[in-house]
Design a protein around this motif. Structure first.
Motif, mmCIF file in Angstrom:
data_model
loop_
_atom_site.group_PDB
_atom_site.id
_atom_site.type_symbol
_atom_site.label_atom_id
_atom_site.label_comp_id
_atom_site.label_asym_id
_atom_site.label_seq_id
_atom_site.Cartn_x
_atom_site.Cartn_y
_atom_site.Cartn_z
ATOM 1 N N SER A 1 -12.617 -52.289 -42.274
ATOM 2 C CA SER A 1 -13.674 -53.205 -42.637
ATOM 3 C C SER A 1 -14.811 -53.164 -41.625
ATOM 4 O O SER A 1 -14.616 -52.949 -40.427
ATOM 5 C CB SER A 1 -13.107 -54.628 -42.730
ATOM 6 O OG SER A 1 -14.025 -55.496 -43.345
ATOM 7 N N GLU B 1 -12.675 -58.042 -46.982
ATOM 8 C CA GLU B 1 -12.762 -56.677 -46.488
ATOM 9 C C GLU B 1 -14.028 -56.023 -47.029
ATOM 10 O O GLU B 1 -14.316 -56.127 -48.214
ATOM 11 C CB GLU B 1 -11.530 -55.867 -46.889
ATOM 12 C CG GLU B 1 -10.244 -56.353 -46.233
ATOM 13 C CD GLU B 1 -9.040 -55.497 -46.617
ATOM 14 O OE1 GLU B 1 -9.075 -54.287 -46.340
ATOM 15 O OE2 GLU B 1 -8.089 -56.041 -47.210
ATOM 16 N N PRO C 1 -15.169 -52.314 -46.709
ATOM 17 C CA PRO C 1 -14.835 -50.980 -46.196
ATOM 18 C C PRO C 1 -16.065 -50.217 -45.710
ATOM 19 O O PRO C 1 -17.089 -50.177 -46.389
ATOM 20 C CB PRO C 1 -14.197 -50.296 -47.403
ATOM 21 C CG PRO C 1 -13.725 -51.415 -48.282
ATOM 22 C CD PRO C 1 -14.729 -52.509 -48.098
#
Length: 342
Positions: free
Chosen positions: A35, A44, A46
């Motif tokens: 994250s 999260e 990414p």
């Protein structure tokens, strides 16, 4: 179920009514990297997909502050009951907002909550506790899903000016005729509308002529206004099954429109087969009270170039037998792959 197949066709084709189930977005987050540093700790973001923020199925009771640059926000499957002021202030690039399967109520939504979402295209708020839609809506919106709420109100001006809006899903609510009167008049490009599983007795008037798919099944509709479907020159898929349609409520040739590909009138109270256009490919009439099979419903004239393009015809659950079929049916329905009688 026993099927009767036209003798000139040897192949069996199974007919399955299309079901439009709600689709969620699976995301292999572990494959998208760690994250990013600006991501709220509850979610999260990414690094390999920096415009997405995944906060779904985490038992959240609130919406975290959304950082700048996020375009896709997944918040489905939580316990969120409110949308507080300011949570989207930095999310001016947000394109998708997924809030399905939460507990959001209208009284807990901040005023003008979507005002700063100048790029929003998809708003999904299905399976919450809304009694009316949230508004005003961004002019950029192209898809609105409010399935499975408690909608009994729908402001007539809510969708006005949404020139990009092509798809509206309002099924499984508590909408009545007066609630949706004039609601779709100002949506000039609407292509897909689903108002099934509501409490509607009459098909809405003042609808845009851009409609291609229209579902109104599982309501209390008894009739169709004369000339109603002729207003929709692009209509391809029409479903009015599980209603209260009777022969006297079906004007002559109301379904005789050349654009229509699929027509579902199953689970009504029809006693005869309504006239359809020769271009129709799929006709579902099961579970009515039909006791006669008249070829003129499909072919006004039969000849080398005049015949029905019908491929699938369901008549099971009616008062018909194989003896009810006219001897020259195969000539009119020469392209039919399946005719189901019982």
């Amino acid at each position: 179920m026993n099927n009767f197949h036209l003798p000139l066709l040897a192949a069996l084709f199974s007919c399955v009514l299309c079901q439009y189930d709600y689709v969620y977005y699976d995301h292999p987050i572990s494959m998208l990297g760690p994250s990013g540093p600006n991501c709220p700790q509850e979610c999260e973001c990414p690094v390999n997909f920096p415009t997405a923020m995944y906060c779904d199925n985490r038992k959240l009771k609130y919406i975290p502050i959304v950082p700048t640059g996020i375009k896709y926000l997944y918040l489905q499957g939580n316990q969120i009951d409110s949308i507080k002021s300011g949570v989207f202030d930095n999310a001016t690039d947000l394109s998708w907002l997924i809030l399905d399967n939460n507990q959001i109520v209208n009284s807990n939504i901040a005023k003008n909550t979507f005002n700063k979402l100048k790029s929003l295209q998809k708003l999904y708020m299905s399976f919450n506790n809304l009694t009316e839609p949230v508004g005003p809506l961004p002019k950029t919106l192209n898809e609105l899903k409010l399935v499975g709420n408690k909608l009994s109100k729908f402001p007539s001006s809510l969708l006005d000016g949404l020139e990009n809006l092509t798809s509206v899903h309002l099924q499984e609510n508590q909408l009545k005729d007066d609630a949706i009167a004039g609601a779709f008049k100002g949506v000039k490009g609407l292509e897909y509308l689903d108002i099934s599983h509501n409490k509607i007795k009459r098909l809405p008037l003042d609808m845009p002529n851009s409609l291609e798919t229209f579902y109104a099944d599982h309501n209390n509709i008894t009739s169709i206004p004369s000339g109603y479907l002729q207003k929709f020159p692009k209509l391809q898929y029409l479903r009015i099954s599980h209603n209260q349609l009777v022969d006297s409520g079906i004007p002559d040739n109301v379904f005789n429109i050349s654009s229509l590909i699929e027509l579902d009138l199953s689970f009504n109270k029809l006693k005869s087969i309504p006239a359809v256009n020769e271009n129709l490919e799929n006709l579902y009439l099961q579970a009515n009270q039909i006791d006669k099979f008249d070829l003129v419903s499909f072919c006004k004239v039969t000849g080398p170039l005049n015949y029905s393009r019908l491929r699938h015809l369901r008549l099971d659950g009616n008062n018909l037998t194989q003896a009810s079929l006219p001897f020259d049916m195969a000539n009119c329905l020469r392209q039919a792959a399946e005719v189901i009688l019982n």
